[in-house]
Design an enzyme around this catalytic site. Structure first.
Site, PDB file in Angstrom:
ATOM      1  N   HIS A  94      85.540  19.107  73.337  1.00 45.91           N
ATOM      2  CA  HIS A  94      84.915  18.742  72.331  1.00 45.91           C
ATOM      3  C   HIS A  94      85.102  17.277  72.056  1.00 45.91           C
ATOM      4  CE1 HIS A  94      80.487  19.184  70.799  1.00 45.91           C
ATOM      5  NE2 HIS A  94      80.479  18.213  70.297  1.00 45.91           N
TER       6      HIS A  94
ATOM      7  N   ASP B  38      82.482   7.844  74.225  1.00 47.56           N
ATOM      8  CA  ASP B  38      81.990   6.654  73.483  1.00 47.56           C
ATOM      9  C   ASP B  38      82.108   7.535  71.739  1.00 47.56           C
ATOM     10  OD1 ASP B  38      80.306   9.098  73.858  1.00 47.56           O
ATOM     11  OD2 ASP B  38      78.381   7.631  72.681  1.00 47.56           O
TER      12      ASP B  38
ATOM     13  N   HIS C 104      75.417  21.830  72.270  1.00 48.58           N
ATOM     14  CA  HIS C 104      75.180  21.213  70.914  1.00 48.58           C
ATOM     15  C   HIS C 104      74.695  22.056  70.427  1.00 48.58           C
ATOM     16  CE1 HIS C 104      77.340  17.588  72.275  1.00 48.58           C
ATOM     17  NE2 HIS C 104      77.575  17.853  70.946  1.00 48.58           N
TER      18      HIS C 104
ATOM     19  N   GLU D 237      75.049  22.737  64.341  1.00 53.15           N
ATOM     20  CA  GLU D 237      75.154  21.962  63.295  1.00 53.15           C
ATOM     21  C   GLU D 237      73.892  21.649  63.267  1.00 53.15           C
ATOM     22  OE1 GLU D 237      78.262  17.955  63.749  1.00 53.15           O
ATOM     23  OE2 GLU D 237      76.360  18.311  65.613  1.00 53.15           O
TER      24      GLU D 237
END
Length: 356
Positions: free
Chosen positions: A20, A24, A208, A211
């Protein structure tokens, strides 16, 4: 008997795997300054050291949305062939210098079109830069294998298009797919058509989840969308009480769903309180397939060596713990079984044995 403490020099030499890590979010500060000057983009400062500090301080807000705003500066220089080539090549060289033997880099091609590049041109250019970096690393005696994950942005509606791109380039270095961006209010199931298509085409994907948003996002990513891994997943602890696993936590552990955990990044976004208290240690001890990752090396001012060293120093991790998360990562990598097995057998296990 207490295990001997592992020093940073030893950690740096250990073979590592990272699943992961965002392209950028991993530019070198000096490169960012030079590329910004070339495209006429204004940065908070043009001093590389001060710029690195600015990114780290800005990302330390404890808020995922604010954390994500720092990417406007890195994305500004990733709109041209030159910027993408250089960033991709340096990305690989930085992994190799950190002892990484396998890495998966992810990025969102749809965010790199402002200067006229097409989606396929973005992917082709990044792959060219990665290939150059891998060739240079191998020549220097520090070989590293890097696979690519293409991300769709969950707040937008191009996920099916990006899924098509992942299928088109799966024999050219793209190994999987992801959705990224703000979690709250943008559930994974909004992109169900893309995930169903990828399953039909036998392309693996991670999502994702867990989180910024809680258990519902993890449940939806796994049970509705069919993700093979979970990006972050720290909130799975909401389904564990006094060591007893709920049904979702039990599913994640028992089916060996890899959790792509990123301790420093999670502290910055408020998903964890400290390295010592980060869920990665408790989940490891409960038998979950946890993996250790950097997420965004520029924003977090980190490397795999630093993430490992922090866990050694603040959470009492041993050499065996570091080996475990490295093997976990390779077991769950989106490459063939033969490649995964060879890296574990021929590189990782001997590397950790020699460190004893």
């Amino acid at each position: 008997m207490t295990a001997p403490r592992i020093d940073t020099a030893t950690v740096r030499r250990l073979p590592k795997a990272v699943l992961h890590d965002h392209l950028d979010g991993g530019l070198r500060p000096a490169t960012l300054v030079e590329l910004a000057d070339e495209v006429g983009h204004s940065l908070p400062t043009t001093d590389p050291d001060a710029l690195a500090a600015w990114f780290r301080e800005s990302a330390d807000s404890g808020d995922l949305v604010r954390y994500l705003t720092t990417f406007e500066h890195t994305l500004a220089v990733l709109q041209t062939r030159e910027g993408l080539l250089r960033t991709a090549e340096e990305y690989v060289l930085d992994l190799a210098a950190d002892g990484v033997v396998y890495g998966e880099v992810r990025y969102a091609p749809e965010l790199m079109l402002k200067s006229g590049l097409t989606l396929p041109e973005v992917v082709e250019t990044v792959q060219e830069g990665l290939a150059s970096g891998m060739a240079r690393a191998a020549s220097a005696g520090t070989p590293v294998r890097v696979g690519t994950l293409l991300c769709a942005i969950r707040m937008f509606d191009r996920s099916r298009e990006i899924a098509d791109l992942a299928v088109a380039f799966r024999d050219a270095g793209v190994v999987g797919f992801d959705i990224a961006g703000a979690e709250d209010g943008f559930p994974p199931a909004d992109h169900l058509a893309a995930f169903e298509y990828l399953r039909r085409e036998s392309v693996p994907f991670t999502i994702h989840a867990g989180e910024d948003h809680g258990l519902p996002s993890i449940h939806q990513a796994l049970q509705v969308c069919g993700a093979q891994r979970i990006g972050h997943g720290v909130r799975i602890t909401d389904d564990i009480v006094d060591g007893k696993l709920g049904r979702l936590a039990g599913w994640v552990r028992d089916r060996r769903v890899a959790l792509e955990m990123c301790p420093t990044s999670n502290l910055q976004t408020g998903a964890a309180a400290s390295i010592a208290e980060h869920p990665i240690t408790a989940l490891k001890d409960l038998g979950f397939r946890v993996t250790l990752n950097t997420d965004n090396r520029l924003m977090s001012g980190t490397t795999m060596t630093r993430e490992m060293s922090l866990l050694v120093e603040e959470a009492g991790w041993t050499l065996d713990d570091l080996r475990t998360v490295t093997v976990n990562a390779l077991k769950s990598a989106f490459i063939s079984f033969d490649e995964r097995n060879a890296l574990i057998r021929d590189v990782v296990l001997p590397g950790y044995e020699s460190a004893r």
